[in-house]
Each structure stands twice: as structure tokens, then as C-alpha cells.
Design a protein around this motif. Structure first.
Motif, PDB file in Angstrom:
ATOM      1  N   LEU A  25     -51.237  27.148  -2.636  1.00 43.69           N
ATOM      2  CA  LEU A  25     -52.680  26.960  -2.811  1.00 43.69           C
ATOM      3  C   LEU A  25     -53.002  25.468  -2.747  1.00 43.69           C
ATOM      4  CD1 LEU A  25     -55.435  28.306  -3.526  1.00 43.69           C
ATOM      5  CD2 LEU A  25     -54.894  27.877  -5.923  1.00 43.69           C
ATOM      6  N   THR A  26     -54.003  25.127  -1.936  1.00 43.94           N
ATOM      7  CA  THR A  26     -54.444  23.742  -1.825  1.00 43.94           C
ATOM      8  C   THR A  26     -55.895  23.652  -2.269  1.00 43.94           C
ATOM      9  OG1 THR A  26     -52.954  23.375   0.040  1.00 43.94           O
ATOM     10  CG2 THR A  26     -54.682  21.755  -0.297  1.00 43.94           C
ATOM     11  N   LEU A  27     -56.186  22.786  -3.225  1.00 46.95           N
ATOM     12  CA  LEU A  27     -57.534  22.603  -3.765  1.00 46.95           C
ATOM     13  C   LEU A  27     -58.125  21.313  -3.203  1.00 46.95           C
ATOM     14  CD1 LEU A  27     -56.709  23.343  -7.527  1.00 46.95           C
ATOM     15  CD2 LEU A  27     -57.406  24.979  -5.781  1.00 46.95           C
ATOM     16  N   TRP A  28     -59.384  21.395  -2.748  1.00 47.49           N
ATOM     17  CA  TRP A  28     -60.107  20.231  -2.230  1.00 47.49           C
ATOM     18  C   TRP A  28     -61.369  20.059  -3.073  1.00 47.49           C
ATOM     19  CZ3 TRP A  28     -58.039  17.667   2.108  1.00 47.49           C
ATOM     20  CH2 TRP A  28     -57.003  18.343   2.768  1.00 47.49           C
ATOM     21  N   PHE A  29     -61.359  19.073  -3.988  1.00 48.75           N
ATOM     22  CA  PHE A  29     -62.450  18.908  -4.935  1.00 48.75           C
ATOM     23  C   PHE A  29     -62.796  17.437  -5.121  1.00 48.75           C
ATOM     24  CE2 PHE A  29     -61.251  23.179  -5.842  1.00 48.75           C
ATOM     25  CZ  PHE A  29     -62.323  23.794  -6.478  1.00 48.75           C
ATOM     26  N   ASP A  30     -64.073  17.166  -5.435  1.00 48.58           N
ATOM     27  CA  ASP A  30     -64.511  15.816  -5.792  1.00 48.58           C
ATOM     28  C   ASP A  30     -63.940  15.435  -7.158  1.00 48.58           C
ATOM     29  OD1 ASP A  30     -65.977  15.822  -3.496  1.00 48.58           O
ATOM     30  OD2 ASP A  30     -67.920  16.083  -4.457  1.00 48.58           O
ATOM     31  N   GLU A  31     -64.066  14.133  -7.496  1.00 53.41           N
ATOM     32  CA  GLU A  31     -63.550  13.676  -8.787  1.00 53.41           C
ATOM     33  C   GLU A  31     -64.596  13.757  -9.896  1.00 53.41           C
ATOM     34  OE1 GLU A  31     -62.312   9.588  -8.553  1.00 53.41           O
ATOM     35  OE2 GLU A  31     -64.047   9.020  -7.341  1.00 53.41           O
ATOM     36  N   ASP A  32     -65.826  14.198  -9.602  1.00 55.84           N
ATOM     37  CA  ASP A  32     -66.861  14.227 -10.629  1.00 55.84           C
ATOM     38  C   ASP A  32     -66.607  15.340 -11.646  1.00 55.84           C
ATOM     39  OD1 ASP A  32     -67.986  16.689  -9.556  1.00 55.84           O
ATOM     40  OD2 ASP A  32     -68.964  15.481  -8.026  1.00 55.84           O
ATOM     41  N   MET A  33     -67.350  15.272 -12.753  1.00 53.36           N
ATOM     42  CA  MET A  33     -67.186  16.224 -13.838  1.00 53.36           C
ATOM     43  C   MET A  33     -67.377  17.662 -13.374  1.00 53.36           C
ATOM     44  SD  MET A  33     -69.637  16.798 -17.167  1.00 53.36           S
ATOM     45  CE  MET A  33     -70.954  17.465 -16.115  1.00 53.36           C
ATOM     46  N   LYS A  45     -47.003  31.651  -9.773  1.00 54.26           N
ATOM     47  CA  LYS A  45     -45.811  30.794  -9.789  1.00 54.26           C
ATOM     48  C   LYS A  45     -45.696  29.926  -8.538  1.00 54.26           C
ATOM     49  CE  LYS A  45     -44.208  32.443 -13.676  1.00 54.26           C
ATOM     50  NZ  LYS A  45     -44.344  31.642 -14.899  1.00 54.26           N
ATOM     51  N   GLY A  46     -46.619  30.056  -7.608  1.00 55.20           N
ATOM     52  CA  GLY A  46     -46.521  29.331  -6.350  1.00 55.20           C
ATOM     53  C   GLY A  46     -46.881  27.858  -6.474  1.00 55.20           C
ATOM     54  N   ALA A  47     -46.771  27.162  -5.354  1.00 55.91           N
ATOM     55  CA  ALA A  47     -47.068  25.733  -5.310  1.00 55.91           C
ATOM     56  C   ALA A  47     -48.576  25.504  -5.255  1.00 55.91           C
ATOM     57  CB  ALA A  47     -46.405  25.113  -4.084  1.00 55.91           C
ATOM     58  N   ILE A  48     -49.015  24.394  -5.853  1.00 54.74           N
ATOM     59  CA  ILE A  48     -50.426  24.001  -5.811  1.00 54.74           C
ATOM     60  C   ILE A  48     -50.510  22.514  -5.492  1.00 54.74           C
ATOM     61  CG2 ILE A  48     -52.608  23.791  -7.082  1.00 54.74           C
ATOM     62  CD1 ILE A  48     -51.633  25.973  -8.934  1.00 54.74           C
ATOM     63  N   ASP A  49     -51.322  22.195  -4.501  1.00 55.47           N
ATOM     64  CA  ASP A  49     -51.654  20.801  -4.212  1.00 55.47           C
ATOM     65  C   ASP A  49     -53.134  20.597  -4.506  1.00 55.47           C
ATOM     66  OD1 ASP A  49     -49.140  19.964  -3.338  1.00 55.47           O
ATOM     67  OD2 ASP A  49     -49.505  20.758  -1.328  1.00 55.47           O
ATOM     68  N   LEU A  50     -53.451  19.546  -5.227  1.00 49.71           N
ATOM     69  CA  LEU A  50     -54.843  19.176  -5.490  1.00 49.71           C
ATOM     70  C   LEU A  50     -55.157  17.898  -4.727  1.00 49.71           C
ATOM     71  CD1 LEU A  50     -57.588  19.123  -6.970  1.00 49.71           C
ATOM     72  CD2 LEU A  50     -56.409  18.026  -8.908  1.00 49.71           C
ATOM     73  N   HIS A  51     -56.159  17.970  -3.855  1.00 47.96           N
ATOM     74  CA  HIS A  51     -56.630  16.794  -3.132  1.00 47.96           C
ATOM     75  C   HIS A  51     -57.994  16.397  -3.692  1.00 47.96           C
ATOM     76  CE1 HIS A  51     -53.319  17.292  -0.484  1.00 47.96           C
ATOM     77  NE2 HIS A  51     -53.795  18.356   0.136  1.00 47.96           N
ATOM     78  N   ILE A  52     -58.094  15.181  -4.208  1.00 43.91           N
ATOM     79  CA  ILE A  52     -59.372  14.639  -4.670  1.00 43.91           C
ATOM     80  C   ILE A  52     -60.032  13.945  -3.480  1.00 43.91           C
ATOM     81  CG2 ILE A  52     -60.511  13.035  -6.254  1.00 43.91           C
ATOM     82  CD1 ILE A  52     -59.236  15.422  -7.666  1.00 43.91           C
ATOM     83  N   ILE A  53     -61.269  14.341  -3.176  1.00 49.46           N
ATOM     84  CA  ILE A  53     -61.940  13.812  -1.990  1.00 49.46           C
ATOM     85  C   ILE A  53     -63.109  12.908  -2.390  1.00 49.46           C
ATOM     86  CG2 ILE A  53     -61.249  15.742  -0.525  1.00 49.46           C
ATOM     87  CD1 ILE A  53     -64.028  16.950  -0.953  1.00 49.46           C
ATOM     88  N   GLU A  64     -66.870  10.623  -1.184  1.00 52.15           N
ATOM     89  CA  GLU A  64     -68.236  10.951  -0.772  1.00 52.15           C
ATOM     90  C   GLU A  64     -68.309  11.458   0.664  1.00 52.15           C
ATOM     91  OE1 GLU A  64     -71.119   7.887  -1.514  1.00 52.15           O
ATOM     92  OE2 GLU A  64     -70.358   7.506  -3.527  1.00 52.15           O
ATOM     93  N   LYS A  65     -67.435  10.955   1.520  1.00 50.94           N
ATOM     94  CA  LYS A  65     -67.428  11.371   2.925  1.00 50.94           C
ATOM     95  C   LYS A  65     -66.361  12.428   3.171  1.00 50.94           C
ATOM     96  CE  LYS A  65     -69.227   6.896   4.413  1.00 50.94           C
ATOM     97  NZ  LYS A  65     -68.970   5.642   5.156  1.00 50.94           N
ATOM     98  N   PHE A  66     -65.960  13.091   2.112  1.00 52.59           N
ATOM     99  CA  PHE A  66     -64.985  14.188   2.148  1.00 52.59           C
ATOM    100  C   PHE A  66     -63.591  13.731   2.566  1.00 52.59           C
ATOM    101  CE2 PHE A  66     -69.104  16.419   3.237  1.00 52.59           C
ATOM    102  CZ  PHE A  66     -69.329  16.850   1.948  1.00 52.59           C
ATOM    103  N   GLU A  67     -63.340  12.413   2.490  1.00 51.69           N
ATOM    104  CA  GLU A  67     -62.006  11.916   2.806  1.00 51.69           C
ATOM    105  C   GLU A  67     -61.084  12.089   1.606  1.00 51.69           C
ATOM    106  OE1 GLU A  67     -63.891   8.412   0.681  1.00 51.69           O
ATOM    107  OE2 GLU A  67     -64.528  10.108   1.903  1.00 51.69           O
ATOM    108  N   ARG A  68     -59.800  12.266   1.874  1.00 54.20           N
ATOM    109  CA  ARG A  68     -58.833  12.454   0.806  1.00 54.20           C
ATOM    110  C   ARG A  68     -58.549  11.127   0.110  1.00 54.20           C
ATOM    111  NH1 ARG A  68     -53.456  15.737   2.102  1.00 54.20           N
ATOM    112  NH2 ARG A  68     -54.186  15.064   4.131  1.00 54.20           N
ATOM    113  N   LYS A  69     -58.673  11.080  -1.234  1.00 57.40           N
ATOM    114  CA  LYS A  69     -58.465   9.851  -1.999  1.00 57.40           C
ATOM    115  C   LYS A  69     -57.165   9.872  -2.796  1.00 57.40           C
ATOM    116  CE  LYS A  69     -61.909   8.046  -4.252  1.00 57.40           C
ATOM    117  NZ  LYS A  69     -63.032   7.917  -5.201  1.00 57.40           N
TER     118      LYS A  69
END
Length: 219
Positions: A85-93, A112-120, A122-127
């Protein structure tokens, strides 16, 4: 060797539409999480019948409408037919509390699977990116969203910042509520615009701000 089945969970319909339009993650399986868990009441058993009723009331919709808007897009998540599972979310509250809810549901369902969290950004770029395991997030969800208490240990840091903001933003002496009080004589529409610009780290939208303004002025 079996192919890894990846599911990409996005922070809402707007990001989903943007990724579709720009062909980002083209050919990948993407679904949006259309919720605002940082606003209104909830319960421990995520996506249960009781949860759906509570959240529908928060959003002033019927349970059928809630299911159509929020639950229907999540069917691939509910089927658990993925190994990564890959999550794409902003850093805001706003986004961080949504992340906590998803991680807690996965924990409740013994994922039990793998999870990656990508914080994006304002321009939806990965931070920033983090690798996560879901153990402990159900307990953290209950501490934060049900009991409104601050856990001792929170990972990753964007989630920690989001939780700290969440637990205080409705207090009458929070920066947000003081701002609303300061502009009592400004029209609702104008104040909502000011709030969205001034408090981007909260990530709240016009619907939540309108309710907060009206509640403050009625009180």
C-alpha cells in the motif's frame, strides 16, 4: 515469483483527478480517501455501521450518500487484494488525521503488508517518504480521535505535528479560533478566504471553516 500488487491511496478526489489528468502513476491502481476525519466526532470501530452514521451526521448527509462518496471508492482497500500500500498525502493536519484513520483501520484488520507513505507538497511533488508498519496505530487513533489525548510516541514526524494541531485547533485560545474572534465583523465568505490562506498548515476547507465561524458567533 508472484507480482507485487500495489494499491495507491490518495488524499482526496482532487489529487486523484490531478494524477489521472497528468497520467502520473499511469496504469497503477489508485483510489481516493474522501473524508475529513479531523472534523467532527467518530468512534473506535472504523467504517462500522456506527462509524458511518456518526460521520454522515458530521457531514450533514445520509448514510447512503456517505457510502457513495467515501466508502464506494475504497472498495479495493476493503477487499485487501494487494500486498503493498502506498499513501500519497499532504503534510497538513487534515491529511495527517486521515492517514491515522487509514493506518488504524489496517491495524484493526491485522494488515501485515508493506506500506509506503509519501508526503507531497503544494504542487503534488514528493517531499518526504516513510516506510511504515501498522501495529499500534489503532491504539493511537483511539487516544487521539476518541479520547483526545496526545500519545507519547508518534511516528512519523508529519503525523506528530498533525496530531498536535488537531488536539488544540478548536480550543478558544488556539491561533485559529483567536483569528476567527478577531474578525467578528468580517463577512463569513471573506473570513473563510482569509482562513484558507492564513492557515494552510491545517488544511481545512470552506465547509469546516463556515461551521467554525457560525459556532463561534452563535456562542
Amino acid at each position: 515469483m508472484p507480482q507485487k500488487r500495489v494499491l495507491h491511496l490518495l488524499n482526496g478526489q482532487a489529487l486523484y483527478n490531478f494524477y489521472k489528468t497528468t497520467h502520473f502513476l499511469d496504469g497503477e491502481c489508485m483510489i481516493p480517501f474522501n473524508e475529513a476525519m479531523c472534523y467532527g466526532e467518530t468512534c473506535s470501530n472504523i467504517f462500522s455501521h456506527n462509524f458511518i452514521q456518526i460521520r454522515a451526521n458530521v457531514h450533514h448527509v445520509t448514510t447512503e450518500q456517505y457510502s457513495e462518496i467515501t466508502l464506494k471508492p475504497l472498495q479495493r482497500l476493503f477487499r485487501k487484494n494487494f500486498s503493498h500500500l502506498t499513501l500519497w498525502f499532504d503534510e497538513d493536519m487534515f491529511c495527517q488525521i486521515n492517514i491515522l484513520t487509514i493506518l488504524a483501520w489496517l491495524d484493526q484488520n491485522d494488515y501485515k503488508g508493506a506500506i509506503d507513505l509519501h508526503i507531497i507538497g503544494e504542487k503534488f511533488e514528493r517531499k518526504e517518504s516513510f516506510s511504515l508498519k501498522v501495529e499500534g496505530y489503532a491504539e493511537m487513533y483511539n487516544q487521539v480521535l476518541v479520547n483526545k489525548t496526545l500519545p507519547k510516541h508518534i511516528f512519523p514526524n508529519p503525523l506528530k505535528r498533525g496530531i498536535e494541531l488537531y488536539l488544540n485547533y478548536l480550543d478558544k485560545d488556539s491561533d485559529l479560533m483567536r483569528f476567527i474572534t478577531k474578525y467578528q465583523d468580517v463577512s463569513e465568505e471573506e473570513l473563510v478566504t482569509k482562513l484558507i490562506v492564513e492557515f494552510q498548515h491545517y488544511g481545512l476547507g470552506d465547509v469546516q471553516y463556515l461551521e467554525m465561524i457560525r459556532s463561534s458567533r452563535e456562542g
